[in-house]
Design a protein around this motif. Structure first.
Motif, short mmCIF file in Angstrom:
data_model
loop_
_atom_site.label_atom_id
_atom_site.label_comp_id
_atom_site.label_asym_id
_atom_site.label_seq_id
_atom_site.Cartn_x
_atom_site.Cartn_y
_atom_site.Cartn_z
N ALA A 1 -5.86 6.31 1.47
CA ALA A 1 -5.55 6.75 0.16
C ALA A 1 -5.46 8.03 -0.22
O ALA A 1 -6.18 8.67 0.24
CB ALA A 1 -6.46 5.97 -0.74
N HIS B 1 0.49 -1.58 -3.40
CA HIS B 1 -1.07 -1.51 -3.17
C HIS B 1 -1.47 -2.95 -2.86
O HIS B 1 -2.73 -3.45 -3.16
CB HIS B 1 -1.90 -1.04 -4.51
CG HIS B 1 -1.45 0.29 -4.88
ND1 HIS B 1 -2.02 1.23 -5.71
CD2 HIS B 1 -0.42 1.46 -4.34
CE1 HIS B 1 -1.59 2.21 -5.64
NE2 HIS B 1 -0.47 2.43 -4.88
N ILE C 1 -0.92 4.68 -0.97
CA ILE C 1 -1.65 3.93 -0.12
C ILE C 1 -1.13 3.29 0.96
O ILE C 1 0.21 3.17 0.94
CB ILE C 1 -2.27 2.71 -0.82
CG1 ILE C 1 -3.27 3.08 -2.00
CG2 ILE C 1 -3.12 1.73 0.25
CD1 ILE C 1 -3.92 1.79 -2.43
#
Length: 102
Positions: A84, A67, A49
């Motif tokens: 992502a 994250h 991410i």
């Protein structure tokens, strides 16, 4: 959700979208205390991410190993962008937050 690319069973789908600012234009803005930590969760966990703040029609994405990311300490309206990635493809997500001081 914005632009994405996904591959499954030999089929590939690519989709383009409007800018993050246009994606969130009509979405309700959540108010969150400034400086809070935001956790990003997906039902299907991505392999990576990247997160950034949309400013001046652009974004500087930074990888997030946890994250999570921290909101700015100042009050204001922000558009955040998430990129992502999974083995099957990747996608761009956008949301807006109004930070408030408590």
């Amino acid at each position: 959700m914005g632009t994405y690319s996904w591959s499954k069973n030999g089929e590939v789908v690519n989709a383009d979208s409007a800018s993050p600012a246009e994606l969130v234009e009509k979405v309700k803005m959540n108010e969150v205390p400034s400086g809070k930590t935001i956790s990003i969760n997906f039902d299907y966990k991505p392999s990576s991410i990247e997160i950034g703040n949309w400013e001046n029609n652009g974004v500087d994405l930074k990888r997030s190993n946890t994250h999570e990311f921290r909101l700015p300490e100042l009050e204001g309206k922000f558009i955040f962008v998430i990129h992502a990635s999974w083995d099957e493809g990747d996608g761009i997500y956008a949301f807006r937050i109004k930070t408030i001081n408590n």
